[in-house]
Scaffold this active site. Sequence first.
Site, PDB file in Angstrom:
ATOM      1  N   ASP A   1      57.636 116.747  39.733  1.00  0.00           N
ATOM      2  CA  ASP A   1      57.630 115.300  39.929  1.00  0.00           C
ATOM      3  C   ASP A   1      58.259 115.005  41.288  1.00  0.00           C
ATOM      4  O   ASP A   1      58.910 115.877  41.882  1.00  0.00           O
ATOM      5  CB  ASP A   1      58.416 114.645  38.786  1.00  0.00           C
ATOM      6  CG  ASP A   1      58.472 113.138  38.929  1.00  0.00           C
ATOM      7  OD1 ASP A   1      57.438 112.532  39.274  1.00  0.00           O
ATOM      8  OD2 ASP A   1      59.548 112.560  38.699  1.00  0.00           O
TER       9      ASP A   1
ATOM     10  N   THR B   1      59.762 111.405  42.349  1.00  0.00           N
ATOM     11  CA  THR B   1      60.857 110.454  42.273  1.00  0.00           C
ATOM     12  C   THR B   1      61.949 110.956  41.341  1.00  0.00           C
ATOM     13  O   THR B   1      61.706 111.204  40.167  1.00  0.00           O
ATOM     14  CB  THR B   1      60.351 109.085  41.788  1.00  0.00           C
ATOM     15  OG1 THR B   1      59.260 108.681  42.613  1.00  0.00           O
ATOM     16  CG2 THR B   1      61.450 108.055  41.828  1.00  0.00           C
TER      17      THR B   1
ATOM     18  N   GLU C   1      62.977  97.725  51.237  1.00  0.00           N
ATOM     19  CA  GLU C   1      63.354  96.370  51.648  1.00  0.00           C
ATOM     20  C   GLU C   1      64.845  96.164  51.475  1.00  0.00           C
ATOM     21  O   GLU C   1      65.502  95.543  52.314  1.00  0.00           O
ATOM     22  CB  GLU C   1      62.570  95.348  50.832  1.00  0.00           C
ATOM     23  CG  GLU C   1      61.129  95.191  51.276  1.00  0.00           C
ATOM     24  CD  GLU C   1      60.603  93.790  50.970  1.00  0.00           C
ATOM     25  OE1 GLU C   1      60.941  93.272  49.909  1.00  0.00           O
ATOM     26  OE2 GLU C   1      59.872  93.258  51.797  1.00  0.00           O
TER      27      GLU C   1
ATOM     28  N   PHE D   1      52.354  91.375  51.751  1.00  0.00           N
ATOM     29  CA  PHE D   1      51.895  92.752  51.849  1.00  0.00           C
ATOM     30  C   PHE D   1      50.853  93.044  50.782  1.00  0.00           C
ATOM     31  O   PHE D   1      50.892  92.513  49.685  1.00  0.00           O
ATOM     32  CB  PHE D   1      53.090  93.689  51.656  1.00  0.00           C
ATOM     33  CG  PHE D   1      52.703  95.122  51.406  1.00  0.00           C
ATOM     34  CD1 PHE D   1      52.458  95.977  52.459  1.00  0.00           C
ATOM     35  CD2 PHE D   1      52.565  95.600  50.114  1.00  0.00           C
ATOM     36  CE1 PHE D   1      52.107  97.297  52.231  1.00  0.00           C
ATOM     37  CE2 PHE D   1      52.211  96.910  49.876  1.00  0.00           C
ATOM     38  CZ  PHE D   1      51.983  97.761  50.938  1.00  0.00           C
TER      39      PHE D   1
ATOM     40  N   LYS E   1      56.384  92.977  60.023  1.00  0.00           N
ATOM     41  CA  LYS E   1      56.781  94.380  59.964  1.00  0.00           C
ATOM     42  C   LYS E   1      55.708  95.124  59.187  1.00  0.00           C
ATOM     43  O   LYS E   1      55.080  94.581  58.269  1.00  0.00           O
ATOM     44  CB  LYS E   1      58.144  94.537  59.283  1.00  0.00           C
ATOM     45  CG  LYS E   1      58.162  94.114  57.824  1.00  0.00           C
ATOM     46  CD  LYS E   1      59.539  94.220  57.226  1.00  0.00           C
ATOM     47  CE  LYS E   1      59.543  93.804  55.748  1.00  0.00           C
ATOM     48  NZ  LYS E   1      60.878  93.805  55.159  1.00  0.00           N
TER      49      LYS E   1
ATOM     50  N   ARG F   1      60.991 107.546  57.345  1.00  0.00           N
ATOM     51  CA  ARG F   1      59.964 106.543  57.047  1.00  0.00           C
ATOM     52  C   ARG F   1      60.034 105.468  58.131  1.00  0.00           C
ATOM     53  O   ARG F   1      60.955 104.663  58.163  1.00  0.00           O
ATOM     54  CB  ARG F   1      60.202 105.932  55.668  1.00  0.00           C
ATOM     55  CG  ARG F   1      60.127 106.945  54.543  1.00  0.00           C
ATOM     56  CD  ARG F   1      60.886 106.477  53.324  1.00  0.00           C
ATOM     57  NE  ARG F   1      60.264 105.383  52.628  1.00  0.00           N
ATOM     58  CZ  ARG F   1      59.507 105.524  51.543  1.00  0.00           C
ATOM     59  NH1 ARG F   1      59.285 106.724  51.047  1.00  0.00           N
ATOM     60  NH2 ARG F   1      58.995 104.486  50.944  1.00  0.00           N
TER      61      ARG F   1
ATOM     62  N   GLY G   1      53.199 109.691  40.181  1.00  0.00           N
ATOM     63  CA  GLY G   1      52.506 108.422  39.961  1.00  0.00           C
ATOM     64  C   GLY G   1      52.571 107.515  41.169  1.00  0.00           C
ATOM     65  O   GLY G   1      52.000 106.430  41.174  1.00  0.00           O
TER      66      GLY G   1
ATOM     67  N   ASP H   1      62.294 114.592  35.814  1.00  0.00           N
ATOM     68  CA  ASP H   1      63.520 113.964  35.318  1.00  0.00           C
ATOM     69  C   ASP H   1      63.263 112.725  34.485  1.00  0.00           C
ATOM     70  O   ASP H   1      64.212 112.116  33.988  1.00  0.00           O
ATOM     71  CB  ASP H   1      64.423 113.581  36.499  1.00  0.00           C
ATOM     72  CG  ASP H   1      63.861 112.408  37.290  1.00  0.00           C
ATOM     73  OD1 ASP H   1      62.626 112.351  37.459  1.00  0.00           O
ATOM     74  OD2 ASP H   1      64.640 111.555  37.732  1.00  0.00           O
TER      75      ASP H   1
ATOM     76  N   ASN I   1      57.997 110.111  31.989  1.00  0.00           N
ATOM     77  CA  ASN I   1      56.616 110.346  32.390  1.00  0.00           C
ATOM     78  C   ASN I   1      56.340 111.817  32.685  1.00  0.00           C
ATOM     79  O   ASN I   1      55.192 112.202  32.887  1.00  0.00           O
ATOM     80  CB  ASN I   1      56.272 109.497  33.628  1.00  0.00           C
ATOM     81  CG  ASN I   1      57.170 109.808  34.809  1.00  0.00           C
ATOM     82  OD1 ASN I   1      58.357 110.053  34.647  1.00  0.00           O
ATOM     83  ND2 ASN I   1      56.611 109.799  35.996  1.00  0.00           N
TER      84      ASN I   1
END
Length: 1161
Positions: free
Chosen positions: A388, A390, A492, A533, A556, A587, A668, A777, A780
């Site tokens: 996974d 995240t 953000e 966005f 942005k 990023r 995902g 973790d 899912n």
Amino acid sequence: MMCVHLKKLTKLVKSDSKDFYNSELLLFFICVISPQDNRIKTAKYNVFTFLPINLFEQFQRFANAYFLVLLILQLIPEISSLSWFTTIVPLVLVLAITAVKDATDDYVRIYSCPVDLYNEKWMNVRVGDIIKLENNQFVAADLLLLSSSEPYGLCYIETAELDGETNLKVRQALTVTSDLGDDVAKLADFNGKEVICEPPNNKLDKFTGTLYWKDNKYPLDNEKMLLRGCVLRNTEWCFGLVIFAGLQTKLMQNCGRTTFKRTSIDKLMNTLVLWIFGFLICMGIILAIGNTIWEQKVGSNFWEYLQWKELTINAVFSGFLTFWSYVIILNTVVPISLYVSVEVLRLGHSYFINWDRRMYYSRKDTPAEARTTTLNEELGQVEFIFSDKTGTLTQNIMVFNKCSINGKTYGTLEHFLLYIHTYRQKTPCVDFSFNPLMDRKFRFHDSSLVEAIKLEEPLVQEFFRLLALCHTVMPEERNEGELVYQAQSPDEGALVTAARNFGFVFRSRTPETITLYEMGQAVTYQLLAILDFNNVRKRMSVIVRNPKGQLKLYSKGADTILFDRLDPNQTDVTEEAMLEFAGEGLRTLALVYKDLDEDVFDEWMKKLLFASTTLENREEKLGALYEEIEQGMLLLGATAIEDKLQEGVPETIACLTLANIKIWVLTGDKLETAMNIGYSCNILRDDMNEVFIISGHTMLEVQQELRENRRTQQRQNQFVCCYLKAHALEADLEQILVDVACLCKTVICCRVTPLQKALVVELIKRHKRAVTLAIGDGANDVSMIKTAHIGVGISGQEGMQAVLASDYSFAQFRYLQRLLLVHGRWSYHRMCNFLCYFFYKNFAFTLVHFWYGFLCGFSAQTVYDQWFITLFNIVYTSLPVLAMGLFDQDVNEQYSLRYPNLYRPGQLNQLFNKRKFFTCTLQGVCTSFILFFISYGAFMTAVRDDGAHISDQQAFAVTIATSLVIVSSVQIGLDTNYWTAVNHFFIWGSLAVYFAILFAMHSDGIFTIFPNQFPFIGTARNSLNQKIVWLVILLTTVVCIMPMVAVRFIKADLYPTQTQATRRQGPQEQNLRRVRRTSSRRSAYAFAHQQGYGELITSGKNMKVPTSSTSTYPLSSPARGPIGTRSVTDTTRDQTETNSSGFRRESDQNQEVTVEDLEAR
């Protein structure tokens, strides 16, 4: 508590599926249906099912079933020459030890569950209940949202456990139920008759149903549902109606069943036991035929003297009985004690994992835990890791790392991310004490940026002003100065927090205004439009009016998008900085602005208002108008956010890759985010020359993409990034998908559901027949953890569901390197050496009876006495082989980690396979031949020291037994690579125990106590005091051992193994340092995975209505004029026109007053 059980309702929730309920109950639907409770079972047994299920699982091992049959045969006196206890003792010992181990594993699986997951109130939740959830709590069941603390029944949820996305999602209750609020009396009187909905299924993004209430029907969809596994965020409380509970929830529908996992060695052992059993049958048949022939030619001469029954005076029947007698005598060739030893070894290896301090995470006081004891050696054979993203590779924490303003870079000075950690330790953090509203957790290491702020450099101030204005964050100020930002995504939140610390504090907002504190001064901006966005635009813009009345557009977004919309005369001074940021795995995000002309803006607003009210192609027309105004912008700079990886992730992945382990990421999350993390953690590199994305929407499109890529794909340095569609997993495409994916260096599957994760794992298991490991973790990840050969759970940010379903668990991804390369490799090495030795000694021990059969008239007479047969595997040779299986190391842990290629033999299954089995059994057969015939030949002519003959059967048995024990001890000493005090103690101790028991069994004292069981007094003493006996033992040992030593020496010199070659090389450092990215720009703009919150903000639906203030939160600023004192509701109702496109249009009069007021300030 996770949830508060409010009330059991009398209404029902039913499905429109005919199969959902029992047909007998369907006619009495309203009265008798019992709601599903919320219990979830992770255990395999209970008190009543443990014994039958456990015995059923154990007797699936052919050896256990064989010995059960053998025990029955031993109860027949006509065919048994051995006592029944020689079989029942080992069998009961095996079954008992394995049962205790399995019961312990299952007990730990149940009672290691955290209290909150098995709290009584969770278990008692049933369909039809109304429950209350509070902020930061897990959703207990699939709920229909009724009301919340937020305006209009809104609530925010994090779905990381379901789909891996960390950005917040909005759910909104029906208007008719949101009015219930938190009034318990109203909720208790909620008398909705029924909810008719779809049957339980695994579709996480879809829900269809209808609520019947007050003679009205209200449609229900996924936007009104809170699914089990979600976490309530930024919402003080909410109430929900339980639609599905327990195993019927969508989360559990995506989780596979708990299955009994068996290692490849277990399966091979079952096959080998069948072969050994076949070999035993063949030996029995040979000896039975020999007995038949012998009885016909020789034995018939003695029948009249033996007084046999008439039935037995038959050569063929005698051969039949002899067959079964030899099956019993030679039963030790089928190693029942092997299973006891294997279970002990696995238990020991599991404790080594639990006790490993280098896998202990002190910050959370979390040790590594082996939650099963049956898969340890499989850890040394892993070829595919499915991870996974995240929470597994990342910490789910975004950090403002660097920025570039007008071509000047601020932030960490080093060029390589490898040195950042060291630099940060040596460089003090920037002092933000000048800002009373700073976030004390924020860290930055370049004070020159603060100096530029204090010197009021215009572009620097405009840079942070943009960050403070262009977003959809909601502020929360519980106490004066204690700001908490509720951000839709971690990106953000990180950017707004950075602006806050550098003096541009986002303090409050209304649908029409945004209030900042710029270097301590309150400044209010009119919010005129939000150009939100989405996945196509990959940018967000806001249009505001500053206190001077100037119109500003701030934007942005992805650099690849915004650079094409810059003013032609704009000098691109940020390009080099963005390349550097991208090369370090950060990023990146470009920031641009534009001054708007009043007349142009008014004309554009009229077009936008018209486009927003059209019925046809509304989105396309709005997009075109956004594109029109977002032209000719000026570049301010760029930001660089670090999506913080877990510590040691890049190094771990690099090391595992060198071990020839293929790592696939199943997430995902969306494509850009997954690719960016891939570069950050070294899964993807810039020297990979091609990207292949599976993005077809139909099965034919996917099939065509796969076929074209297979024809053109280069085998070197390529990775495939799968934007996986369900069609790619169709049965007709499975083989071609596997072929294409396995030609690539790396595979990333994006936007996959939990069930699709399991399907990908199953695909590799079925087609590649490789050992797979899944690590995650969140809930899912449970499905793929259960599907893979080995499941690893990380006790991280997303709860304990993955840990509860896993086979192994720890706190950090980096511990996987040690789990596989050290513990896994050692376990595999130890188990293979153990098995080779065990089969060797069992064949050497048992086949002596086979050779003896040819010289005793095939009479099923044993060479050894019964006590030696019983104790050989249990006492005399059990502990030394256990010591080797527990503590042996071919190389130490430093070498195992420094040379990942040493892991390769396990993947190739080189240390124990069918060929190795035949080799070690052949060695055992030869040893048994030497043991018997050297002793037999010596005893044919040997005499005692006093000239008497020595060839009695008991002396012969003692000589062979002693030779066997000594040869076995020497052999295991040669097989041992790593000597410890335990090895010495067990080997020498076993020899001492053998001689002690041998002399005790032939002593006068024990004969006095048990005269029938131990009739041979003094046999051992009389035999072992003869020099000829010790000469035979010495000769036998030398002849058995020396050829094997010579073969090993020659083989090690001519064909060294990887371990032997590594030992000769000596220590060499391997450079696992990350490769710096130097490719083109990759913004990986990942602020949201769905439409932003612009519409909610401009509509005011997510604003809490204050009693006397514009701002949701009090400000300590001076009087702010009309804008600062107007009511949100009045302004929204009377002075604005808000639409779904995210902009508002003021009347001319209001605009004029606002500008004058701002100019006066």
